[in-house]
Design an enzyme around this catalytic site. Structure first.
Site, PDB file in Angstrom:
ATOM      1  N   TYR A 100     -14.835 -11.998   0.214  1.00  0.00           N
ATOM      2  CA  TYR A 100     -15.533 -10.721  -0.038  1.00  0.00           C
ATOM      3  C   TYR A 100     -16.835 -10.956  -0.786  1.00  0.00           C
ATOM      4  O   TYR A 100     -17.847 -10.299  -0.530  1.00  0.00           O
ATOM      5  CB  TYR A 100     -14.639  -9.771  -0.853  1.00  0.00           C
ATOM      6  CG  TYR A 100     -13.660  -8.999   0.001  1.00  0.00           C
ATOM      7  CD1 TYR A 100     -14.092  -7.992   0.854  1.00  0.00           C
ATOM      8  CD2 TYR A 100     -12.298  -9.262  -0.048  1.00  0.00           C
ATOM      9  CE1 TYR A 100     -13.197  -7.282   1.640  1.00  0.00           C
ATOM     10  CE2 TYR A 100     -11.395  -8.562   0.733  1.00  0.00           C
ATOM     11  CZ  TYR A 100     -11.853  -7.575   1.580  1.00  0.00           C
ATOM     12  OH  TYR A 100     -10.966  -6.879   2.362  1.00  0.00           O
ATOM     13  N   ARG A 146      -7.281  12.077  -5.101  1.00  0.00           N
ATOM     14  CA  ARG A 146      -8.496  11.454  -4.577  1.00  0.00           C
ATOM     15  C   ARG A 146      -9.618  12.465  -4.339  1.00  0.00           C
ATOM     16  O   ARG A 146     -10.787  12.115  -4.398  1.00  0.00           O
ATOM     17  CB  ARG A 146      -8.094  10.732  -3.290  1.00  0.00           C
ATOM     18  CG  ARG A 146      -9.095   9.842  -2.660  1.00  0.00           C
ATOM     19  CD  ARG A 146      -9.466   8.636  -3.463  1.00  0.00           C
ATOM     20  NE  ARG A 146     -10.480   7.922  -2.714  1.00  0.00           N
ATOM     21  CZ  ARG A 146     -11.752   8.313  -2.661  1.00  0.00           C
ATOM     22  NH1 ARG A 146     -12.172   9.338  -3.354  1.00  0.00           N
ATOM     23  NH2 ARG A 146     -12.617   7.638  -1.920  1.00  0.00           N
ATOM     24  N   ASP A 172      -7.235  -2.241  -7.239  1.00  0.00           N
ATOM     25  CA  ASP A 172      -7.767  -2.808  -6.005  1.00  0.00           C
ATOM     26  C   ASP A 172      -8.067  -4.284  -6.187  1.00  0.00           C
ATOM     27  O   ASP A 172      -8.361  -4.739  -7.290  1.00  0.00           O
ATOM     28  CB  ASP A 172      -9.024  -2.079  -5.526  1.00  0.00           C
ATOM     29  CG  ASP A 172      -9.349  -2.475  -4.089  1.00  0.00           C
ATOM     30  OD1 ASP A 172      -8.735  -1.923  -3.162  1.00  0.00           O
ATOM     31  OD2 ASP A 172     -10.182  -3.389  -3.891  1.00  0.00           O
ATOM     32  N   ARG A 199       0.831  -1.212   0.000  1.00  0.00           N
ATOM     33  CA  ARG A 199       0.000   0.000   0.000  1.00  0.00           C
ATOM     34  C   ARG A 199       0.869   1.266   0.000  1.00  0.00           C
ATOM     35  O   ARG A 199       0.560   2.238   0.672  1.00  0.00           O
ATOM     36  CB  ARG A 199      -0.962   0.016   1.197  1.00  0.00           C
ATOM     37  CG  ARG A 199      -1.769  -1.280   1.393  1.00  0.00           C
ATOM     38  CD  ARG A 199      -2.725  -1.575   0.261  1.00  0.00           C
ATOM     39  NE  ARG A 199      -3.902  -0.762   0.242  1.00  0.00           N
ATOM     40  CZ  ARG A 199      -5.089  -1.092   0.770  1.00  0.00           C
ATOM     41  NH1 ARG A 199      -5.249  -2.239   1.360  1.00  0.00           N
ATOM     42  NH2 ARG A 199      -6.109  -0.282   0.683  1.00  0.00           N
ATOM     43  N   ARG A 236      -3.485   6.463   0.993  1.00  0.00           N
ATOM     44  CA  ARG A 236      -3.996   7.724   1.548  1.00  0.00           C
ATOM     45  C   ARG A 236      -3.045   8.474   2.459  1.00  0.00           C
ATOM     46  O   ARG A 236      -3.291   9.613   2.803  1.00  0.00           O
ATOM     47  CB  ARG A 236      -5.279   7.436   2.347  1.00  0.00           C
ATOM     48  CG  ARG A 236      -6.485   7.305   1.495  1.00  0.00           C
ATOM     49  CD  ARG A 236      -7.608   6.705   2.284  1.00  0.00           C
ATOM     50  NE  ARG A 236      -7.195   5.406   2.801  1.00  0.00           N
ATOM     51  CZ  ARG A 236      -7.968   4.596   3.497  1.00  0.00           C
ATOM     52  NH1 ARG A 236      -9.175   4.969   3.800  1.00  0.00           N
ATOM     53  NH2 ARG A 236      -7.527   3.430   3.904  1.00  0.00           N
TER      54      ARG A 236
END
Ligand code: CP3
Length: 362
Positions: free
Chosen positions: A154, A42, A78, A29, A33
């Protein structure tokens, strides 16, 4: 910094357990963010819009890899992207993570999944082409996909989960339907990985982030066989595979049986113990606690050094965090880690050659 030895980047050479001039480093990652440049992008675009724009996804990938001066770029994408062309819509909700609108719960739901729309994921391959156009082979180019168990969880739970009750209910009560789901996923993921390799990915990382929810017995029976098929199909494309999971201390010997070139260790497992559990013939990636990136300099540097000393310069170590970097992480600490990995590697090499000279004198 990008020293090339013959036969590929420092990163790819380490994946293949070939000698390197310095241990390669990158971060799970690394483009997220915590980075102000990502936050700025973003603010203008949704996460899915970034993933689906090869231009923006490539820019985010390149910016992070350059800013950190790491040895590999991982394509900005993703894990859940393949769900859409399988017929499952999802959204990312702020703070909660992904939500799958209509989770699958039955054999009929599984039979209805599409396997012939994978070409719709072509935007990921296009982004990879742009990044490779930028870096050439000076850095590793990592493509990625989820492992079948983690993606299935998921699809069945509809999002993240604590106990994986729906997933395990399906596994235990309808193993035939579970097997059909695993096979469907491996078909789609193999094709998705192929697109990425053809676009220039020189390594594929397979994220089995939530596999630690399984007992060793259930892992062997319900996840290992189809994960092995996926990993070996990707290796047959001519690239090394890194296989990563979290909470895997007891699963490592079984994960090794997939034949992955490198196993990603989570941060709970001491690197030397993890490598020993895996045995020879396999590389190791990891495994700094990502939250140690919030620690003061002295402690953080000591943790980095501990990992490098445990790896002890063995061929096949790739320095990384033991799970993804979290939001709020100070970027300058991540940059310091890269610097320290290179400094400490040089120190260790000097110690080794001094030791050899001393050894010869005696
Ligand atoms: O650093 C990078 O290069 C980021 C690229 C990347 C993303 N997701 C973008 C993303 C990667 C490698 C992933 C993989 C991923 N996605 C995993 C496996 C890695 C792991 O941590 O184990 C998983 C489990 C997912 C699914 C997912 N996507 C979750 C659970 C979440 C929400 C939680 C979170 O970390 O925010 C996401 C959203 C997501 N994917 C974000 C990013 C940058 C943050 C949300 C945003 O920007 O709006």
């Amino acid at each position: 910094m990008e020293t090339m030895l013959s036969g590929g980047s420092r990163f790819v050479r380490a994946c293949l357990r070939q000698p390197v001039d310095c241990i390669p480093v990158w971060f799970l990652r690394q483009a997220g963010r915590y980075m102000p440049e990502y936050q700025a992008v973003r603010r203008e675009h949704s996460l899915l819009a970034i993933c689906k724009s090869p231009e923006i996804a490539a820019e985010v990938t390149i910016t992070a890899a350059e800013k950190l001066d790491v040895d590999a770029a991982i394509i900005f994408a993703d894990l859940l992207l393949p769900l859409e062309p399988m017929g499952l819509d999802f959204t990312f909700t702020a703070g909660e993570g992904p939500v799958v609108h209509r989770p699958i719960r039955s054999a009929a739901d599984i039979a209805a999944l599409c396997t012939d729309r994978t070409a719709e994921l072509g935007y990921v391959a296009q982004a990879i082409k742009r990044v490779v156009g930028h870096f050439g082979r000076s850095k590793g180019m990592i493509g990625f996909c989820g492992a079948p168990f983690t993606l299935a969880s998921y699809m069945i739970e509809g999002g993240g989960s604590k106990h994986y009750i729906e997933t395990k209910k399906l596994i235990y009560r309808d193993p035939g339907a579970w097997q059909a789901l695993m096979e469907t996923l491996v078909t789609v993921l193999t094709e998705f990985a192929r697109q990425q390799v053809e676009a220039g990915a020189d390594t594929i990382q397979i994220f089995d982030s939530w596999v630690g929810a399984l007992s060793v017995t259930d892992y062997r029976e319900f996840a290992l066989p189809m994960t092995t098929r996926l990993i070996q199909s990707v290796q047959a494309m001519g690239v090394p595979v890194i296989y990563f999971g979290v909470d895997t201390a007891m699963l490592l010997p079984a994960m090794r049986e997939t034949g992955a070139d490198v196993i990603g260790l989570d941060w709970r497992t001491p690197l030397d113990a993890g490598w020993k559990a895996l045995g020879p013939g396999c590389g190791v990636q990891g495994n700094l606690d990502p939250i140690a990136l919030f620690a003061p300099e002295k402690l953080l540097r000591a943790r980095v050094e501990e990992i490098l000393r445990q790896a002890d310069g063995r061929a096949g170590h790739i320095f990384n965090v033991g799970h993804g970097i979290v939001p709020e992480t100070p970027v300058e600490n991540v940059q310091s880690v890269v610097r320290w990995v290179r400094e400490i590697c040089a120190e260790m090499q000097a110690e080794r050659s001094a030791g050899m000279i001393a050894g010869r004198k005696i």
